[in-house]
Design an enzyme around this catalytic site. Sequence first.
Site, PDB file in Angstrom:
ATOM      1  N   ASP A  43       0.811  11.488   4.529  1.00  0.00           N
ATOM      2  CA  ASP A  43      -0.257  12.302   3.911  1.00  0.00           C
ATOM      3  C   ASP A  43       0.268  13.547   3.209  1.00  0.00           C
ATOM      4  OD1 ASP A  43      -2.030  10.469   5.159  1.00  0.00           O
ATOM      5  OD2 ASP A  43      -1.875  11.620   7.006  1.00  0.00           O
ATOM      6  N   LYS A  87       2.223  11.786  -1.517  1.00  0.00           N
ATOM      7  CA  LYS A  87       3.163  10.911  -2.240  1.00  0.00           C
ATOM      8  C   LYS A  87       2.459  10.136  -3.334  1.00  0.00           C
ATOM      9  CE  LYS A  87       4.084   8.709   1.540  1.00  0.00           C
ATOM     10  NZ  LYS A  87       3.389   9.605   2.461  1.00  0.00           N
ATOM     11  N   GLY A 134      -2.579   5.000   3.346  1.00  0.00           N
ATOM     12  CA  GLY A 134      -3.714   5.240   2.466  1.00  0.00           C
ATOM     13  C   GLY A 134      -3.266   6.175   1.369  1.00  0.00           C
ATOM     14  N   HIS A 135      -3.271   5.703   0.144  1.00  0.00           N
ATOM     15  CA  HIS A 135      -2.831   6.545  -0.964  1.00  0.00           C
ATOM     16  C   HIS A 135      -4.031   6.906  -1.823  1.00  0.00           C
ATOM     17  CE1 HIS A 135       1.596   4.995  -0.713  1.00  0.00           C
ATOM     18  NE2 HIS A 135       1.190   5.628   0.363  1.00  0.00           N
TER      19      HIS A 135
END
Length: 330
Positions: A18, A21, A47-48
């Site tokens: 988190d 990135k 999770g992006h």
Amino acid sequence: MHMETSIVDVVIGMQYGDEGKGKIANQMAASGEYDYVVRFNGGGNAGHTIYLNGEKIVTHLVPCGILHGIPSIIGNGCVINTQKLFDELEYLKGFGFDTSILKIAENAHIITQEHIDEDSKDTTIGTTRTGNGPCYKDKVGRTGLRAKDVPELEPHLIDMYTYIHGQSKKFLAEGAQGYWLDVDFGDYPYVTSSNTGVGALLNNGFNYNQIRNVIGVIKCYSTYVGAKGYQKYDERFEQLREVGQEYGATTGRPRQIDWLDLDEVNVACKMNGVDFLYINKMDVLRQVDSSWNLYEDQTVVSCKDENTFMNRIGKYLDPSIDIEFQGQLH
Ligand code: IMP
Ligand code: MG
């Protein structure tokens, strides 16, 4: 320019995931410099969050190249929930993206319902319950199922050698989680079940000569999600959570918060050979009064202002690292 071999730039988190990135990888993919974007570890536990043309897009497994029309690869170091992957591809198609350019390493491992059921019983680690750990357990135990065993994945399958070494291309590698969640070097057992650093990239078929730039990403404070007690009491951490929207992109769980730890960042930079370091969310920290705090040697240092904070970080880390702050005042 004639290139004799493929090269790769890699984006890696230097904290507990988190770090932002997704945002950095997305900026890099948008440069048009890369022929492929590749994910090399983890799976749907990641999770992006990416903002593109004013829209919020959350991906879990699909590399950000798909959002830029760049052919993208889910590497062999990743684990795949086939149903979740197809759902994510449908979601991305809904935004108008061409998902047929997604490639999947034939030797990536598959998350089964049994893996999810086992992971859902976890109470000690605080996993994302996505089946990640049990899938890697079967991989290492030599009882796993691989992408080439699943007919629906057939149109996407590739072998990593051919893509990396059979041509001369530029790859952007997008890490998942962060260095301090690494199964070997993180705070075991409060880690994820894969390696999260540059070593994981090499285990997807790149050789060390091909790595051009290692890009580290951190936030200007720390967050961690999971079962261990991490956050100490400080009203400002509660404020930071709200201002920074520090809730898991995959599970919605509140992230535990602490000040930036320069020793952690320093170790992560050394272990990964970081050339460039992005420091995210300066705008968030600025909104919480007198919070220019950081740890050096496990001791909180209060910097008198933003500039002092930035200088202090630059002085503490290896001087060869190029640092760029994001969310700064202009
Ligand atoms: P798992 O990867 O689901 O097994 O979870 C193991 C630990 O890693 C837990 O503390 C999770 O919260 C954490 N974790 C896994 N993926 C991410 C991520 O993408 N961001 C932040 N924490 C993560
Ligand atoms: Mg280098």
